[in-house]
Structure formats: C-alpha cells, structure tokens
Design an enzyme around this catalytic site. Structure first.
Site, mmCIF file in Angstrom:
data_model
loop_
_atom_site.group_PDB
_atom_site.id
_atom_site.type_symbol
_atom_site.label_atom_id
_atom_site.label_comp_id
_atom_site.label_asym_id
_atom_site.label_seq_id
_atom_site.Cartn_x
_atom_site.Cartn_y
_atom_site.Cartn_z
ATOM 1 N N HIS A 79 0.845 -1.199 0.000
ATOM 2 C CA HIS A 79 0.000 0.000 0.000
ATOM 3 C C HIS A 79 0.879 1.246 0.000
ATOM 4 O O HIS A 79 1.678 1.448 0.904
ATOM 5 C CB HIS A 79 -0.861 0.050 1.273
ATOM 6 C CG HIS A 79 -1.800 -1.103 1.418
ATOM 7 N ND1 HIS A 79 -3.136 -1.009 1.091
ATOM 8 C CD2 HIS A 79 -1.607 -2.368 1.858
ATOM 9 C CE1 HIS A 79 -3.723 -2.180 1.325
ATOM 10 N NE2 HIS A 79 -2.810 -3.019 1.793
ATOM 11 N N LYS A 117 -2.311 1.990 -6.775
ATOM 12 C CA LYS A 117 -2.844 0.863 -6.013
ATOM 13 C C LYS A 117 -2.250 -0.447 -6.535
ATOM 14 O O LYS A 117 -2.735 -0.988 -7.546
ATOM 15 C CB LYS A 117 -4.370 0.784 -6.166
ATOM 16 C CG LYS A 117 -5.109 2.069 -5.821
ATOM 17 C CD LYS A 117 -5.188 2.285 -4.342
ATOM 18 C CE LYS A 117 -6.027 3.518 -4.013
ATOM 19 N NZ LYS A 117 -5.874 3.919 -2.615
ATOM 20 N N HIS A 119 9.641 6.158 -14.479
ATOM 21 C CA HIS A 119 10.146 7.480 -14.093
ATOM 22 C C HIS A 119 11.395 7.438 -13.221
ATOM 23 O O HIS A 119 12.104 8.450 -13.122
ATOM 24 C CB HIS A 119 9.066 8.269 -13.338
ATOM 25 C CG HIS A 119 7.871 8.631 -14.172
ATOM 26 N ND1 HIS A 119 7.976 9.261 -15.389
ATOM 27 C CD2 HIS A 119 6.542 8.435 -13.955
ATOM 28 C CE1 HIS A 119 6.761 9.441 -15.888
ATOM 29 N NE2 HIS A 119 5.876 8.946 -15.042
ATOM 30 N N ASP A 152 2.144 4.786 -22.046
ATOM 31 C CA ASP A 152 1.635 5.432 -20.834
ATOM 32 C C ASP A 152 1.324 6.889 -21.189
ATOM 33 O O ASP A 152 1.950 7.454 -22.082
ATOM 34 C CB ASP A 152 2.761 5.364 -19.782
ATOM 35 C CG ASP A 152 2.345 5.714 -18.378
ATOM 36 O OD1 ASP A 152 2.031 6.893 -18.148
ATOM 37 O OD2 ASP A 152 2.382 4.839 -17.496
ATOM 38 N N HIS A 167 2.108 9.398 -19.514
ATOM 39 C CA HIS A 167 3.246 10.204 -19.075
ATOM 40 C C HIS A 167 4.505 9.822 -19.852
ATOM 41 O O HIS A 167 4.692 8.666 -20.202
ATOM 42 C CB HIS A 167 3.495 10.020 -17.573
ATOM 43 C CG HIS A 167 2.337 10.436 -16.730
ATOM 44 N ND1 HIS A 167 1.345 9.551 -16.342
ATOM 45 C CD2 HIS A 167 1.985 11.639 -16.216
ATOM 46 C CE1 HIS A 167 0.443 10.201 -15.613
ATOM 47 N NE2 HIS A 167 0.805 11.466 -15.528
ATOM 48 N N ASP A 224 -2.982 4.524 -17.920
ATOM 49 C CA ASP A 224 -3.519 5.854 -17.624
ATOM 50 C C ASP A 224 -3.812 6.655 -18.894
ATOM 51 O O ASP A 224 -4.314 7.776 -18.825
ATOM 52 C CB ASP A 224 -2.588 6.639 -16.690
ATOM 53 C CG ASP A 224 -1.130 6.577 -17.100
ATOM 54 O OD1 ASP A 224 -0.830 6.067 -18.194
ATOM 55 O OD2 ASP A 224 -0.275 7.036 -16.315
ATOM 56 N N ARG A 284 -8.139 8.393 -13.518
ATOM 57 C CA ARG A 284 -8.192 9.412 -12.461
ATOM 58 C C ARG A 284 -7.157 10.512 -12.656
ATOM 59 O O ARG A 284 -7.353 11.649 -12.217
ATOM 60 C CB ARG A 284 -7.993 8.760 -11.090
ATOM 61 C CG ARG A 284 -9.208 7.972 -10.636
ATOM 62 C CD ARG A 284 -8.889 7.158 -9.396
ATOM 63 N NE ARG A 284 -8.538 8.009 -8.261
ATOM 64 C CZ ARG A 284 -7.917 7.567 -7.181
ATOM 65 N NH1 ARG A 284 -7.566 6.295 -7.092
ATOM 66 N NH2 ARG A 284 -7.660 8.382 -6.190
#
Length: 455
Positions: free
Chosen positions: A41, A49, A160, A195, A197, A283, A289
């Site tokens: 977590h 998550k 990253h 992705d 990003h 994503d 989100r």
C-alpha cells in the site's frame, strides 16, 4: 554412407516441418505473477494501487487465459541486481528506510526524492521494488534464452525512476534493469511507451547510446514530468535514437492509430530492433483518475496487437493506471491479445466482480470528458517531423558482439532457482501449460484525493 545420408535427409525434413509448424503456431507466452505484490500500500489516498495487479490476475485466471501461458512466480531481485542501474547508495537507502525510522533520514529523503506525497515511504517499500524488478529481470531472461517469445510482467513498467532518485510513484526502474540484461545478447533494443506520461527515466538512461531506441507517446504541456518534447532526440552516439510524440488532451482511438502505426512502422524499418520492450501504462485510457486521453480498451489494445505482428521477441510491462477496474480490464484484454484468444465482453464472475458495476463488461463505453485537442494538421506535422528524424539514421547500428556475459541467474544457489521449486506455480495444474498460484487479496479501495504526479 547411405545410412548417414538417410539420417541427414530425415533431419532436414523434420527441421522443415518444425519451421512450418512454428510459423503457424501460437507464440510461447511467459506470464509472471507474484501473489504478494498486490498487497503493498502506498497509502490510503494515494492513487497508485498495487491491488490492481491482484484484480488483473483474477480476470486473467477466470477468463482461463492461464491455460494458454506458462505462469511463473517470479524471481525477487537482489540489491546488486537493482544497482546495475541505480547507485548502490540509493538502493541501500531504500533497503534501510521505513515508516518507523523515517525521521533519522531527513537529509537522504530530500536527496533521493523519497518521502513526499508522490513517492512516500511505506511498509515493505524495498521488498515491493525487489519483487516487481525481479519479475522484469526474469522476463528478460526468458526472452534471451528463447524459452518465451513474449514475456508479460504487469507489475513492472515503472518508467520514471532515475539512477539516483525516485520520481512519479517509481522507485526502481525495472525497465532499464531489464533492458541492460537484454543488451548482453541483443544488439538493438526498441523501447515503446504508451503510458500517458513521458517515459523520462528510460529515455535518460539510454540517451547517449544507439543500441536502445526509446519511443514515447505521451501528453505534453503542463503535465508531469514536463519532458518529452519532439526535439529531445538523443545526444552523442544516441542522437536521433530518442523518439518523442508529444500529444494534447483528448486523444481518441482514431487519432492514436493514425499516429502510432506509421511511426512504429518507420521505427521498425529504420532501426531494425532484435527485441522489443512495450510499456502499456493504462492511464492513457478514457476515465483515468490522473489521465486526460479518451482511449478505449480496444484502442489501447490495438497498439499491442500492431507491435505483436512484427513477430519479434517481446517483453510486455505495466505502468501507470489509476482507475483500478479499467486497468484490470485493459491488462486482461491485452493478455488475451498476446495469447491470441478471443474473450467474451461479459466479465466472468470472480471475487472482485462488484468492482465492475454497473456494466460488468470487458469493454466499457467511452465517455469523453474533453474534446480531442489534437487536430489532423497537428498530428500530420508530428508524423512529418518524426519521419525526418528517422531518415537521418545511417542505418541500424552494427555491434561487435563479444563473449556474452553470464546471466544474472548464474552462480546463484541451485536450490533457490530450481524451476520446479521456484518458478512454475504448480499449486493447481490446468491443461499442459497453465499453472496458477492463489495469492492473498488486498481490499484497498480507491481513495478520493490524489497527489500528483503519476507514473
């Protein structure tokens, strides 16, 4: 002599038959799943998550895809494994820091960019990194030893992380570590990142070499990490070997296909890779989100399908993705593409079934939250610019291959790496090539708030 000729004749006949069969047979797919990796977590309100991996695996299992792959419980990376790319001091810091002793590391936290909202210190941080990195390393091993044509590690793809620091939810860059393993055997590695990003950590690691081409499709402009302009093309020997496709918000399936397929075709033609690593960050899906694209699961999956058709050794990794139910849908669907299995859109009943309400389908309808800001002219200009860049390549680099260094597995304790004891999950044998390990579930719910940035 006649007897030897006969043997030679039959050997050739058998080889021709084998080649003919293999050209029409399904690829050998190795799938790595660690039942513990979904139990970590980042924190209650953090958008990352790891539990999404448990949900993805549940869909893979209940769709019966494990019967079409070899399923492995992966190797756990050691400190020296991770220090192939990262500094030893940084890896040692990750191993020592914990929520209980964080106060005594105040200087180091700032130095290594750990402890803030995006890269928190959480219980088991180092073990989490060792697990997802070990899976990517072993996926590379399966590829280079030709035990698999395709190797999948949805827990990897943390693009990253930098040599000396964490960034954007990523602590250890498993992609770079895995590519370094591939480079022992392969002269040219192509890295593709879909992705939302920019894949900045991987680009930075290989910016000066012509043996790895990095190709990233991402949102650019007022968006993390801020890099990935079209004119970041590499430097030194690596000049022209970094390809960046900066996109605006609202990218949809048609626009993505329009730009992705021609660019990747040109990259394949000019660079001629011998192995491909594809980071499949979720994503870039509609409704993420933290994302702002309008891709459907089928649109994202088309990229995977297109790259698979080149029939090159292929490593598939996860990445970002912050609407949990959509991440699981996407990666289960892309697993089916790689296994060449058609799945019904109606989801099978499984332990996380309620996550997928109200539609309970594999391919939810796309409800665009924003207009597509990528005009036809804008995309055409990108195609032209990238085309000009690739034409500047003088042809694929030729590498003088010397004696191949030992595999990362060489010299480890034999018992630890006995495939029957460690790799194959044989708790439940299903058909001849599918094994399943039933891990603990993580009931972490999606939080309301989220820090920036993202993987």
């Amino acid at each position: 002599q006649a007897y030897n000729c006969l043997i030679h004749f039959y050997k050739r006949l058998f080889e021709q038959h084998r080649m003919s069969v293999s050209s029409h047979s399904r690829p050998k797919v190795a799938y790595f799943y660690d039942p513990d990796v979904g139990n970590f977590h980042y924190g209650l309100l953090h958008p990352m998550k790891p539990h999404r991996l448990s949900v993805t695996h549940s869909l893979v299992l209940n769709y019966g895809l494990h019967k079409k792959m070899q399923v492995f419980r992966p190797y756990i990376a050691s400190g020296p494994d991770m220090a192939r790319f990262h500094s030893e001091e940084y890896i040692e810091f990750l191993a020592r820091v914990s929520p209980n002793n964080i106060q005594s590391f105040s200087k180091s936290l700032t130095h290594y960019n750990v402890g803030a909202a995006d890269c928190p210190v959480f219980d088991g941080l180092y073990e989490f990194c060792a697990r997802y990195t070990g899976a990517s390393l072993e996926a590379a091993e399966k590829i280079v030893t030709e035990q698999a044509d395709i190797a999948i590690n949805w827990s990897g793809g943390l693009h990253h992380a930098k040599k000396f620091e964490a960034s954007g939810f990523c602590y250890v860059n498993d992609i770079v570590v895995a590519i370094l393993e591939l480079l022992k055997y392969h002269p040219r590695v192509l890295y593709i990142d879909i992705d939302i990003h920019h894949g900045d950590g991987v680009q930075e690691a290989f910016y000066l070499t012509d043996r790895v081409m990095t190709c990233s499709f991402h949102k650019y402009g007022n968006f993390f990490p801020g890099t990935g302009h079209m004119y970041e093309v590499g430097a030194g020997a690596g000049r022209q070997y970094s390809v960046n496709v900066p996109l605006k918000e609202g990218m949809d399936d048609i626009s993505y296909e329009y730009i992705f397929q021609p660019i990747m075709q040109q990259v394949m033609d000019f660079f001629r890779p011998t192995v491909v690593v594809l980071q499949c960050g979720a994503d870039s899906l509609s409704g993420d989100r933290l994302g702002c694209f309008n891709l459907s699961t089928k649109g994202h999956g088309k990229c995977v399908e297109f790259i698979k058709k080149f029939n090159l050794p292929l490593m598939i990794l996860g990445g970002g993705g912050y609407t949990l139910r959509n991440v699981a849908r996407l990666w289960a669907y892309e697993t089916s593409i790689l296994c060449e299995e058609d799945l019904p859109s109606e989801l099978p009943y499984q332990e996380y079934f309620e996550y997928f309400a109200p539609d309970f389908t594999l391919h939810p309808e796309v409800n665009p939250r924003m207009e597509n800001a990528n005009s036809q002219q804008y995309l055409a200009n990108i195609l032209e610019t990238v085309g000009r860049q690739l034409k500047l390549l003088t042809g694929a680099p030729s590498v003088q291959m010397h004696d191949v260094p030992d595999s990362f597995l060489k010299g480890r304790e034999e018992g630890e790496f006995d495939p029957d004891k460690r790799q194959l999950m044989d708790d439940l044998k299903v058909e001849h090539n599918g094994e399943y390990y039933d891990g603990d579930s993580d009931q972490d719910e999606e939080g309301a708030a989220e820090p920036e940035p993202a993987s």
